[in-house]
Scaffold this motif. Structure first.
Motif, PDB file in Angstrom:
ATOM      1  N   ILE A  94       0.864  -1.177   0.000  1.00 42.83           N
ATOM      2  CA  ILE A  94       0.000   0.000   0.000  1.00 42.83           C
ATOM      3  C   ILE A  94       0.901   1.227   0.000  1.00 42.83           C
ATOM      4  N   ARG A  95       0.916   1.924  -1.126  1.00 44.32           N
ATOM      5  CA  ARG A  95       1.740   3.135  -1.250  1.00 44.32           C
ATOM      6  C   ARG A  95       3.194   2.879  -0.834  1.00 44.32           C
ATOM      7  N   ASP A  96       3.775   1.834  -1.382  1.00 45.94           N
ATOM      8  CA  ASP A  96       5.181   1.490  -1.112  1.00 45.94           C
ATOM      9  C   ASP A  96       5.434   1.061   0.324  1.00 45.94           C
ATOM     10  N   HIS A  97       4.365   0.763   1.073  1.00 54.06           N
ATOM     11  CA  HIS A  97       4.513   0.218   2.417  1.00 54.06           C
ATOM     12  C   HIS A  97       4.094  -1.251   2.393  1.00 54.06           C
ATOM     13  N   LEU A  98       4.892  -2.085   3.028  1.00 56.55           N
ATOM     14  CA  LEU A  98       4.556  -3.500   3.120  1.00 56.55           C
ATOM     15  C   LEU A  98       3.574  -3.715   4.253  1.00 56.55           C
ATOM     16  N   VAL A  99       2.523  -4.485   3.978  1.00 58.70           N
ATOM     17  CA  VAL A  99       1.432  -4.639   4.929  1.00 58.70           C
ATOM     18  C   VAL A  99       1.086  -6.104   5.063  1.00 58.70           C
ATOM     19  N   THR A 100       0.716  -6.500   6.278  1.00 55.23           N
ATOM     20  CA  THR A 100       0.282  -7.867   6.541  1.00 55.23           C
ATOM     21  C   THR A 100      -0.849  -7.853   7.549  1.00 55.23           C
ATOM     22  N   LEU A 101      -1.839  -8.709   7.329  1.00 50.38           N
ATOM     23  CA  LEU A 101      -2.934  -8.812   8.281  1.00 50.38           C
ATOM     24  C   LEU A 101      -2.466  -9.394   9.608  1.00 50.38           C
ATOM     25  N   ALA A 102      -1.273  -9.972   9.641  1.00 49.01           N
ATOM     26  CA  ALA A 102      -0.752 -10.528  10.891  1.00 49.01           C
ATOM     27  C   ALA A 102      -0.521  -9.449  11.933  1.00 49.01           C
ATOM     28  N   GLU A 103      -0.496  -8.182  11.524  1.00 46.86           N
ATOM     29  CA  GLU A 103      -0.301  -7.096  12.479  1.00 46.86           C
ATOM     30  C   GLU A 103      -1.619  -6.520  12.983  1.00 46.86           C
ATOM     31  N   ILE A 104      -2.729  -7.198  12.652  1.00 46.13           N
ATOM     32  CA  ILE A 104      -4.015  -6.824  13.239  1.00 46.13           C
ATOM     33  C   ILE A 104      -4.090  -7.416  14.646  1.00 46.13           C
ATOM     34  N   THR A 105      -4.296  -6.570  15.619  1.00 43.45           N
ATOM     35  CA  THR A 105      -4.385  -7.038  17.005  1.00 43.45           C
ATOM     36  C   THR A 105      -5.742  -6.753  17.631  1.00 43.45           C
ATOM     37  N   CYS A 106      -6.586  -5.970  16.978  1.00 38.85           N
ATOM     38  CA  CYS A 106      -7.913  -5.680  17.525  1.00 38.85           C
ATOM     39  C   CYS A 106      -8.839  -6.868  17.274  1.00 38.85           C
ATOM     40  N   PRO A 107      -9.908  -7.013  18.055  1.00 42.97           N
ATOM     41  CA  PRO A 107     -10.827  -8.149  17.871  1.00 42.97           C
ATOM     42  C   PRO A 107     -11.580  -8.071  16.546  1.00 42.97           C
ATOM     43  N   VAL A 108     -11.914  -9.238  16.019  1.00 44.37           N
ATOM     44  CA  VAL A 108     -12.546  -9.340  14.706  1.00 44.37           C
ATOM     45  C   VAL A 108     -13.810 -10.184  14.808  1.00 44.37           C
ATOM     46  N   LEU A 109     -14.883  -9.727  14.184  1.00 42.48           N
ATOM     47  CA  LEU A 109     -16.113 -10.507  14.032  1.00 42.48           C
ATOM     48  C   LEU A 109     -16.407 -10.619  12.543  1.00 42.48           C
ATOM     49  N   ALA A 110     -16.476 -11.842  12.044  1.00 42.23           N
ATOM     50  CA  ALA A 110     -16.751 -12.077  10.629  1.00 42.23           C
ATOM     51  C   ALA A 110     -18.108 -12.749  10.479  1.00 42.23           C
ATOM     52  N   PHE A 111     -18.994 -12.122   9.717  1.00 41.09           N
ATOM     53  CA  PHE A 111     -20.282 -12.735   9.390  1.00 41.09           C
ATOM     54  C   PHE A 111     -20.093 -13.620   8.155  1.00 41.09           C
ATOM     55  N   VAL A 112     -20.583 -14.849   8.271  1.00 38.29           N
ATOM     56  CA  VAL A 112     -20.415 -15.840   7.217  1.00 38.29           C
ATOM     57  C   VAL A 112     -21.787 -16.223   6.691  1.00 38.29           C
ATOM     58  N   GLY A 113     -21.960 -16.166   5.390  1.00 34.19           N
ATOM     59  CA  GLY A 113     -23.218 -16.558   4.773  1.00 34.19           C
ATOM     60  C   GLY A 113     -23.205 -18.027   4.406  1.00 34.19           C
ATOM     61  N   GLY A 114     -24.146 -18.776   4.978  1.00 37.30           N
ATOM     62  CA  GLY A 114     -24.185 -20.211   4.682  1.00 37.30           C
ATOM     63  C   GLY A 114     -24.487 -20.505   3.233  1.00 37.30           C
ATOM     64  N   ALA A 115     -25.085 -19.550   2.515  1.00 32.01           N
ATOM     65  CA  ALA A 115     -25.382 -19.719   1.100  1.00 32.01           C
ATOM     66  C   ALA A 115     -24.663 -18.674   0.263  1.00 32.01           C
ATOM     67  N   ASP A 116     -23.590 -18.128   0.793  1.00 31.67           N
ATOM     68  CA  ASP A 116     -22.856 -17.060   0.104  1.00 31.67           C
ATOM     69  C   ASP A 116     -21.896 -17.671  -0.907  1.00 31.67           C
ATOM     70  N   ASP A 117     -22.182 -17.465  -2.176  1.00 32.25           N
ATOM     71  CA  ASP A 117     -21.311 -18.020  -3.206  1.00 32.25           C
ATOM     72  C   ASP A 117     -20.343 -16.989  -3.758  1.00 32.25           C
ATOM     73  N   ILE A 118     -20.268 -15.818  -3.122  1.00 38.36           N
ATOM     74  CA  ILE A 118     -19.292 -14.797  -3.520  1.00 38.36           C
ATOM     75  C   ILE A 118     -18.203 -14.713  -2.455  1.00 38.36           C
ATOM     76  N   GLY A 119     -18.583 -14.341  -1.246  1.00 40.11           N
ATOM     77  CA  GLY A 119     -17.643 -14.411  -0.125  1.00 40.11           C
ATOM     78  C   GLY A 119     -17.834 -15.744   0.565  1.00 40.11           C
ATOM     79  N   GLN A 120     -17.293 -16.792  -0.020  1.00 37.97           N
ATOM     80  CA  GLN A 120     -17.571 -18.141   0.448  1.00 37.97           C
ATOM     81  C   GLN A 120     -16.939 -18.391   1.823  1.00 37.97           C
ATOM     82  N   PRO A 121     -17.602 -19.234   2.630  1.00 33.01           N
ATOM     83  CA  PRO A 121     -17.120 -19.445   4.002  1.00 33.01           C
ATOM     84  C   PRO A 121     -15.647 -19.792   4.102  1.00 33.01           C
ATOM     85  N   ALA A 122     -15.148 -20.675   3.228  1.00 35.84           N
ATOM     86  CA  ALA A 122     -13.733 -21.055   3.319  1.00 35.84           C
ATOM     87  C   ALA A 122     -12.822 -19.860   3.092  1.00 35.84           C
TER      88      ALA A 122
END
Length: 997
Positions: free
Chosen positions: A280-308
Motif C-alpha cells: 500500500i503506497r510502497d509500504h509492506l502490509v500484513t494482516l498478521a499485524e491486526i491485534t484488535c478483535p474481529v467478528l466475521a459474518f459468514v453466509g451459509g449460502a454465500d457463493d461470492i464471499g464463500q465461508p472457506a
C-alpha cells in the motif's frame, strides 16, 4: 351474474398492473414514500465524502465507520430506513459514520483510482473520527468493504481501531473463488486481465450490476418473474421495493480499472491477504499485524464471499481474537433484508457495546475455528445452495455421487498440479540444457529480462520499502555508468564487501551487466590474502565496510548507505563516493555493451577453506546458471513467492542458490534488517515470506526460541540452503510442520550440484539437479588417498553405501574449475574431482562423510566427521557440534566438541551413547568434550579452530572418552597417563581444509 365479480376483479388487476407498470417505467420503481435517513457530510475530499448519520440526534455512542465495496453505493447501509444498518446501530446507542467513495466515473480523476487510494482514504478518516470523537473507531465493512477494513487496520497496525466487523469478506481468496471457480485456472487468468485489460479498461455501474446478477442468474431471473407476477398487488411489493430498486438500478457504481487490476494482482493472483506482504503506497502490509478483535459474518449460502475464503482471517491474523457468526443467507442478505435487520445489525451493535464494556458477549457469536490451510471445499453446503436457489441441483444419489466427484476432483487436481509444475519447470530446464559456451547468460541479463517482463511488480522488499523491477533495473544501469566513470572495464576482477542490502545486490548485478568478474568478500582478517588470490585492485564497499577495505585495496568505490551518510575519506582518487556521480552526465564509451557475459566467461570468484589454507573458487556464468536454474526448478519458485534472503552474498548458497534461484523464478527478494527471532517473526508476516534461505546453523537461534512470535499459520512453505545439521533440520520441520526443507550442495569447483528435494532423508544432500552435471562415486582408498581400479585399469565405481570420491562429469571444455581427469570410468570420458567423500544409498541419494583431507586416520581405521556431527546434533540437549583430529595420521584421535542447548548442561554419558548408537564403536569419536559455546563464521558455520589449537581437552567432568567396549567414561588424568595420549595438537592440523559449498 356470478361471473361479474370475477370479471371486475380481473379488470381491476389489469388496471392496477398497468398503473404500477407505467410508474415503474417512468420512475424506475414504485414510490414507497420512504426518505433517506438524515446525515451530515463531515468531510469532503477527492476520494470520499464522510457522512455522519442522525446529526441532530447524536447519542454520544462509540463511533463506527461503515465501509462499502468499490462497486456498491454507500447507500447499502441505508436501503430500508427502518431496517437498515445505520438506523439499527443508532437505535442501539452507536454513532454511525459512512464513507461514500461516490461513483468514480462521476468524480474528477475517479477512473484513475487505485486500491491503495481507498486504504489511505480510510486511514485518514480514522484519524479524523478519532480527533472528532476522542475515541477509538470500530470498522465495519461489507464484502470488499470488509477487505478494505482489514487492509486499513493492518496498514495502521490497529492503532485507534477498537474492533473489526466484516460481512462476507474473503481473505483466503484462492481457497474458494465465487461459484467454485478453479483457482489454478482463474489465478493466471486474473493476472492476464490485470496486466492487459484493466490497465486500460474500467467497469461502468451497469456492468457491475450485470456481473453481480450473472453470479446467480437463476435467482435474478426468478426475482424479476416474481415482481412481474405481483405487479398488480402494490401492497405486496412495497415492503421489498427499496431493496429491489437498490439491486436493480440504484445500488451500483463504476469500478476504476487500476483498482481492479491491483485487486486481482495482489489478492487473487498472489493471495496476499492471507500470506502477507501486500503493498500500500510502497509500504509492506500484513494482516498478521491486526491485534484488535474481529467478528466475521459468514453466509451459509454465500457463493461470492464463500465461508472457506472468509475464514481465512483466522490464519491471516494470528494475533487477533477472531469470532464468527453464521447466517443462512446469501451474499447480499448478510447486510440487507429481513435476516440482516433481525440478526446481522443487532448482533453487530451488541458486539460493539461488548467491547465498549456496555454489555455481555452476544450469544450469536463464537470463536472462529482454525481451518486447514488447504481447503477442500468452498464451505457452502449443497443444502444451502438448493435452499436458496443458488444451484438447481438434484440431490438424488448424493452419497455415491459425492464420492465419485471427490475422486474425480482429486485426480483432476493431481493432474493439474503435475501439468502446472511441468509448464513452469520445463522451459527453465530446456533453457539450461541449451546453454553453450558462446551463449549470453549472466545475472545482469536475467535481471534485465525480468524488468522487461514484470517492470512494475515488486522485486526488493527491505525495511518497509518496496522497489519494483523497473526501479531496480534503472538503479543497476546507473551504477554501471558510475563504474564506467570510475574506470572499471569488462573482465576486471572487482571485490564487493557490503552487507546484504539492496545496494549490494545492485552492485553485483551492475558488475555482471558490465562484464566484470565479481569477487564477493566476507569480513575477514584474510582480506589482503583474498585480494591477492583473486587479483583484485578495486573494491566496491558500503560505508560500514569502508574502513576495513581502505588499507588493503588500491581503490575503494563507496556505494549505498541510505540518506544519512557521510564519506569524509572520499578524496576522488583512493576513495570515490559513487553516490555523487550523476549517471546522466557520464559519457558511455563505444566499447560498452550491456550484459556481454558468455556462459564460458568467468563471472564470480568465491573463497573456501575452514581453518586451513584459503583457496579461491572460480565460477563461470554457466556454473552460476546451473545452480540458479536448477535451484529455481527444485524449489518451484514463481512470482508468487517472496524469498527471505538471509544468507550472506559472499557465501555460495547466497549467491548461487538464493539470489540465483530467486532471479530465475522472478520472485520477490526480501532482505532482513537483522537475523534474530524478533525480526524474523515480524518480517515473515510483513513481507509475506514463502521461502526462507539459510546457511549452516543460521536458523538455530530462531527456531529454538521458545518465545518466537510466529504461529503454525504462516506463509512459509519452504526453507532452502546448505549445511544445516540434522538436529537443526529436525527442529525446523517440527517448528514449521507445513514447510519443507531443500538442502542444496555444490562442490567447491561447482561441477556437481545436488539437492535433497523431498526432504524425507534428513541429512542427505540428495541427487543431482536435472540438466546439471552427472555425478558418480569413485571407489577410493581413504588411507592411501588414491582411486581403486577395476580389472581393466579404469576406476571402479563405489558400491552402494561404500565411501568413495564424488566426481562430476564435465560437458564444456573451457569451464573454470578443478583438475579434469580423463579416461576415468571408460575411454574418452572427462570428470572433475570434488575433494569430497560420500556414500550413495540404495535409492541413489548421496550422504557427505568427509573431505578427502579431513578423514581422521586412527589406529582402528578411518573416522569420518560428518556422521558424528549428524548423530550428535540430533541429541535433544546438543546445540552445536564440531569434530577435529589430534595426533599424527595413523594414530589420530577424533575429538567431538558439543555445546549444550540449555545452561543446565544436561548431557550424560548414557544419552551420548544413545545418540551415537547408529555408528559402530570404531566410527564414534574417541573424545567428547562439552563446552559452553562454539563460535561460528560469518556464514554461521561452526568453527573448530580454537579447540583444535588446544589439542586434547584437559580432563574434567565435561570430557568423556570412549573405552574399548565403545562406552563413554569420564576422562581423568590417570586415564590420560595410562593411554599415553599427547595433550599437544601440534601435529593435528590437517594439511588442507576440506573444500565445501
Amino acid at each position: 351474474m356470478v361471473g361479474i365479480p370475477n370479471v371486475g376483479r380481473a379488470l381491476d388487476r389489469v388496471v392496477a398492473t398497468a398503473q404500477n407498470g407505467l410508474e415503474v417505467i417512468r420512475m424506475g420503481g414504485l414510490d414507497t414514500g420512504t426518505r433517506p435517513t438524515p446525515f451530515r457530510v463531515e468531510e469532503t475530499a477527492p476520494m470520499y465524502r464522510l457522512r455522519r448519520y442522525f446529526p441532530d440526534d447524536l447519542n454520544g455512542g462509540p463511533p463506527v465507520l461503515l465501509i462499502p465495496p468499490m462497486m456498491v453505493s454507500a447507500n447499502v447501509y441505508d436501503v430500508t430506513p427502518h431496517n437498515g444498518a445505520v438506523s439499527i446501530l443508532h437505535g442501539q446507542g452507536i454513532d454511525p459514520w459512512v464513507v461514500d467513495f461516490g461513483s468514480p466515473d462521476q468524480e474528477a480523476g475517479g477512473m484513475e483510482r487505485t486500491l491503495a487510494d481507498h486504504i489511505v482514504a480510510i486511514d485518514q478518516i480514522i484519524d479524523l473520527m478519532h480527533e472528532e470523537t476522542g475515541r477509538d473507531v470500530h470498522l465495519v465493512g461489507y464484502s470488499q468493504g470488509g477487505m478494505f477494513a482489514y487492509q486499513a487496520a493492518a496498514y495502521r497496525r490497529s492503532q485507534q481501531i477498537a474492533s473489526l466487523t466484516t460481512f462476507g469478506s474473503p481473505v483466503d481468496v484462492l481457497a474458494a473463488l465465487p461459484l467454485g471457480l478453479p483457482a489454478n485456472i482463474m489465478a493466471p487468468l486474473a493476472e492476464v486481465f490485470a496486466d492487459n485489460v484493466f490497465n486500460r479498461l474500467n467497469i461502468p455501474g451497469w456492468l457491475a450490476r450485470t456481473g453481480f446478477q450473472l453470479l446467480d442468474p437463476v435467482k435474478a431471473a426468478r426475482s424479476r418473474i416474481d415482481f412481474l407476477r405481483q405487479l398488480h398487488d402494490r401492497d405486496a411489493l412495497l415492503p421489498r421495493e427499496d431493496q429491489r430498486r437498490f439491486l436493480e438500478a440504484d445500488g451500483w457504481v463504476a469500478w476504476s480499472g487500476p483498482a481492479i487490476a491491483e485487486l486481482l494482482r495482489q489478492f487473487v493472483v498472489h493471495n496476499r491477504m492471507v500470506s502477507g506482504g501486500f503493498v500500500i503506497r510502497d509500504h509492506l502490509v500484513t494482516l498478521a499485524e491486526i491485534t484488535c478483535p474481529v467478528l466475521a459474518f459468514v453466509g451459509g449460502a454465500d457463493d461470492i464471499g464463500q465461508p472457506a475464503a472468509v475464514r481465512g482471517i483466522r490464519r491471516a491474523a494470528p494475533r487477533a481474537d477472531v469470532y464468527e457468526t453464521m447466517l443462512p443467507v446469501g451474499h447480499f442478505g448478510l447486510v440487507v433484508g429481513s435476516v440482516s435487520g433481525a440478526q446481522s445489525w443487532p448482533t453487530t451493535a451488541r458486539w460493539i457495546q461488548w467491547h465498549e464494556g456496555n454489555g455481555d458477549k452476544p450469544e450469536a457469536i463464537a470463536p472462529m475455528a482454525v481451518t486447514p490451510q488447504q481447503s477442500s471445499g468452498s464451505g457452502v453446503s449443497l443444502a444451502s445452495r438448493v435452499t436458496h436457489g443458488i444451484g438447481a441441483v438434484a440431490d438424488a444419489g448424493a452419497g455415491v455421487s459425492r464420492e465419485m466427484v471427490a475422486a474425480a476432483g482429486s485426480f483432476r487436481r493431481t493432474s493439474q498440479a503435475v501439468l502446472r509444475e511441468s509448464v513452469r519447470t520445463l522451459p527453465r530446464l530446456m533453457r539450461l540444457g541449451q546453454i553453450q559456451p558462446g551463449t549470453r547468460i549472466s545475472l545482469g541479463k536475467l535481471m534485465s529480462e525480468n524488468a522487461e517482463r514484470a517492470g512494475r511488480r515488486e522485486l526488493f522488499l527491505f525495511e518497509d520499502r518496496v522497489l519494483s523491477h523497473t526501479e531496480v533495473n534503472t538503479r543497476i544501469d546507473n551504477v554501471v555508468r558510475g563504474l564506467i566513470q570510475c574506470g572499471v572495464r569488462p573482465g576486471e576482477h572487482v571485490g564487493v564487501m557490503m552487507e546484504t542490502r539492496p545496494s549490494a545486490l545492485v552492485a553485483i548485478a551492475a558488475l555482471s551487466r558490465l562484464g566484470a568478474v565479481v569477487v564477493p568478500l566476507p569480513p575477514s582478517s584474510d582480506l589482503a590474502t583474498m585480494l591477492r588470490l583473486a587479483d583484485v585492485l578495486v573494491v566496491v564497499a558500503d560505508p560500514v565496510s569502508l574502513d576495513e577495505c581502505v588499507p588493503h585495496a588500491e581503490r575503494v568505490l563507496v556505494l549505498g548507505g541510505g540518506d544519512a551518510r557521510s564519506i569524509p575519506q572520499a578524496d576522488g582518487d583512493k576513495v570515490i563516493d559513487m553516490e555523487q556521480i550523476d549517471p546522466d552526465r557520464v559519457e558511455v564509451p563505444s566499447w560498452y555493451r550491456s550484459d556481454p557475459g558468455l556462459a564460458s566467461d568467468l563471472a564470480f570468484i568465491l573463497f573456501t577453506g575452514a581453518d586451513g589454507a584459503l583457496q579461491k573458487w572460480p565460477i563461470s556464468n554457466h556454473r552460476w546458471a546451473m545452480s540458479a536454474f536448477g535451484a529455481a526448478s527444485a524449489a518451484s519458485l514463481t512470482d508468487n513467492d517472496t524469498v527471505y534472503c538471509l544468507t550472506p552474498l559472499h557465501h555460495a548458497s547466497g549467491l548461487l542458490t538464493t539470489l540465483g534461484a530467486t532471479v530465475v523464478g522472478g520472485s520477490r527478494i526480501a532482505l532482513s534488517s537483522g537475523i534474530g527471532p524478533e525480526s524474523f517473526a515480524r518480517e515473515v508476516y510483513r513481507y509475506g515470506i514463502t521461502v526462507v534461505s539459510y546457511t549452516w546453523t543460521m536458523m538455530r537461534d530462531i527456531v529454538r526460541d521458545t518465545d518466537l512470535a510466529i504461529t503454525d499459520h504462516n506463509p512459509i512453505r519452504l526453507f532452502i540452503g546448505s549445511g544445516m545439521p540434522a538436529g537443526l533440520w529436525d527442529d525446523v520441520v517440527e517448528r514449521f510442520p507445513d514447510a519443507g526443507v531443500i538442502e542444496f550442495y555444490a562442490t567447491a569447483d561447482g561441477a556437481a550440484i545436488l539437492a535433497n528435494i523431498s526432504g524425507g532423508k534428513v541429512g542427505s544432500v540428495g541427487r543431482p539437479l536435472p540438466e546439471t552435471n552427472r555425478v558418480r562415486v569413485a571407489a577410493w582408498d581413504v588411507v592411501e588417498e588414491r582411486f581403486l581400479l577395476d580389472p581393466r585399469g579404469f576406476v571402479r565405481e563405489a558400491h552402494v553405501d561404500e565411501v568413495g570420491l564424488l566426481l562430476a562429469q564435465t560437458r564444456q571444455r573451457n569451464e573454470t574449475g578443478a583438475t579434469v581427469l580423463r579416461d576415468v570410468f571408460g575411454r574418452h570420458d572427462r570428470w572433475e574431482t570434488s575433494g569430497q567423500l560420500v556414500r550413495r544409498d540404495v535409492d541413489g541419494d548421496h550422504w557427505l562423510v568427509a573431505g578427502v583431507h579431513s578423514v581422521i586416520k586412527s589406529s582402528e581405521g578411518p573416522v569420518y566427521p560428518q556422521p558424528i556431527i549428524s548423530a550428535l546434533s540430533r541429541h535433544p540437549d546438543v546445540d552445536q557440534v564440531v569434530v577435529y583430529p589430534v595426533g599424527t595420521p595413523g594414530s589420530q584421535l577424533a575429538v567431538a566438541v558439543v555445546s549444550p542447548r540449555r545452561t543446565t548442561h544436561a548431557l550424560t554419558v548414557s544419552s551420548l551413547r544413545v545418540a551415537l548408537a547408529g555408528l559402530s564403536a570404531a566410527e564414534r569419536p574417541h573424545i567428547v568434550w562439552a563446552v559452553d559455546d562454539i563460535p561460528v563464521s560469518h556464514s554461521y558455520r561452526p568453527l573448530p579452530g580454537s579447540f583444535r589449537a588446544q589439542g586434547l581437552p584437559k580432563p574434567s567432568a565435561r570430557v568423556w572418552y570412549r573405552d574399548d567396549t565403545g562406552r563413554y567414561r569420564r576422562l581423568t588424568r590417570t586415564v590420560l597417563a595410562e593411554k599415553e595420549w599427547e595433550m599437544s595438537s601440534a601435529d593435528a592440523a590437517a594439511p588442507n581444509a576440506a573444500r565445501t559449498s
